[in-house]
Design a protein around this motif. Structure first.
Motif, PDB file in Angstrom:
ATOM      1  N   UNK A 198       0.826  -1.206   0.000  1.00  0.00           N
ATOM      2  CA  UNK A 198       0.000   0.000   0.000  1.00  0.00           C
ATOM      3  C   UNK A 198       0.859   1.255   0.000  1.00  0.00           C
ATOM      4  N   UNK A 199       1.929   1.226   0.761  1.00  0.00           N
ATOM      5  CA  UNK A 199       2.818   2.385   0.821  1.00  0.00           C
ATOM      6  C   UNK A 199       3.510   2.621  -0.517  1.00  0.00           C
ATOM      7  N   UNK A 200       3.958   1.548  -1.168  1.00  0.00           N
ATOM      8  CA  UNK A 200       4.571   1.691  -2.492  1.00  0.00           C
ATOM      9  C   UNK A 200       3.575   2.296  -3.466  1.00  0.00           C
ATOM     10  N   UNK A 202       4.695  -4.122  -9.263  1.00  0.00           N
ATOM     11  CA  UNK A 202       5.252  -4.534  -7.970  1.00  0.00           C
ATOM     12  C   UNK A 202       5.435  -6.048  -8.002  1.00  0.00           C
ATOM     13  N   UNK A 203       6.641  -6.472  -7.639  1.00  0.00           N
ATOM     14  CA  UNK A 203       6.947  -7.899  -7.639  1.00  0.00           C
ATOM     15  C   UNK A 203       7.530  -8.305  -6.288  1.00  0.00           C
ATOM     16  N   UNK A 204       7.062  -9.413  -5.788  1.00  0.00           N
ATOM     17  CA  UNK A 204       7.572 -10.009  -4.556  1.00  0.00           C
ATOM     18  C   UNK A 204       8.425 -11.200  -4.976  1.00  0.00           C
ATOM     19  N   UNK A 205       9.692 -11.185  -4.594  1.00  0.00           N
ATOM     20  CA  UNK A 205      10.607 -12.252  -4.998  1.00  0.00           C
ATOM     21  C   UNK A 205      11.081 -13.012  -3.772  1.00  0.00           C
ATOM     22  N   UNK A 206      10.813 -14.313  -3.795  1.00  0.00           N
ATOM     23  CA  UNK A 206      11.327 -15.190  -2.754  1.00  0.00           C
ATOM     24  C   UNK A 206      12.693 -15.698  -3.198  1.00  0.00           C
TER      25      UNK A 206
END
Length: 97
Positions: free
Chosen positions: A5-7, A17-21
């Motif tokens: 949300x902040x981004x 927006x990407x979340x990388x594990x």
């Protein structure tokens, strides 16, 4: 407020927006279950990838997927003049993009 949300609040509306594990080569050290991460990414409407910086597995796919999305967004932004303002912002911030 979540980090996603902040981004979104601090960026352009069409941001990718990407979340990388990371460390998929070290599955024995996994602290978060894959299903939980996938559910979170889906609920936030963001991309999700798994990769290993050590072996390089999955890294190319991350960049390829995002790169394919950016031209579409730039074309849409270009219609309203936002692409030029993005390039100007990148130059002034020292971004080498």
């Amino acid at each position: 407020m979540s980090w996603v949300s902040e981004v979104r609040q601090r960026s352009q509306e069409d941001i990718v927006i990407a979340l990388v594990g990371n460390k998929i080569d070290r599955d024995d050290l996994r602290e978060v279950q894959a299903g939980d991460v996938e559910a979170y990414a889906k609920s936030e409407g963001i991309l999700h990838f798994l990769a290993s910086a050590k072996t390089g597995d999955g890294v190319d796919g991350i960049f390829e997927t995002i790169a394919e999305m950016v031209p579409e967004q730039m074309a849409m932004s270009n219609d309203s003049g936002e692409a030029e303002s993005l390039r100007t912002a990148q130059r002034s911030s020292g971004c080498g993009c």
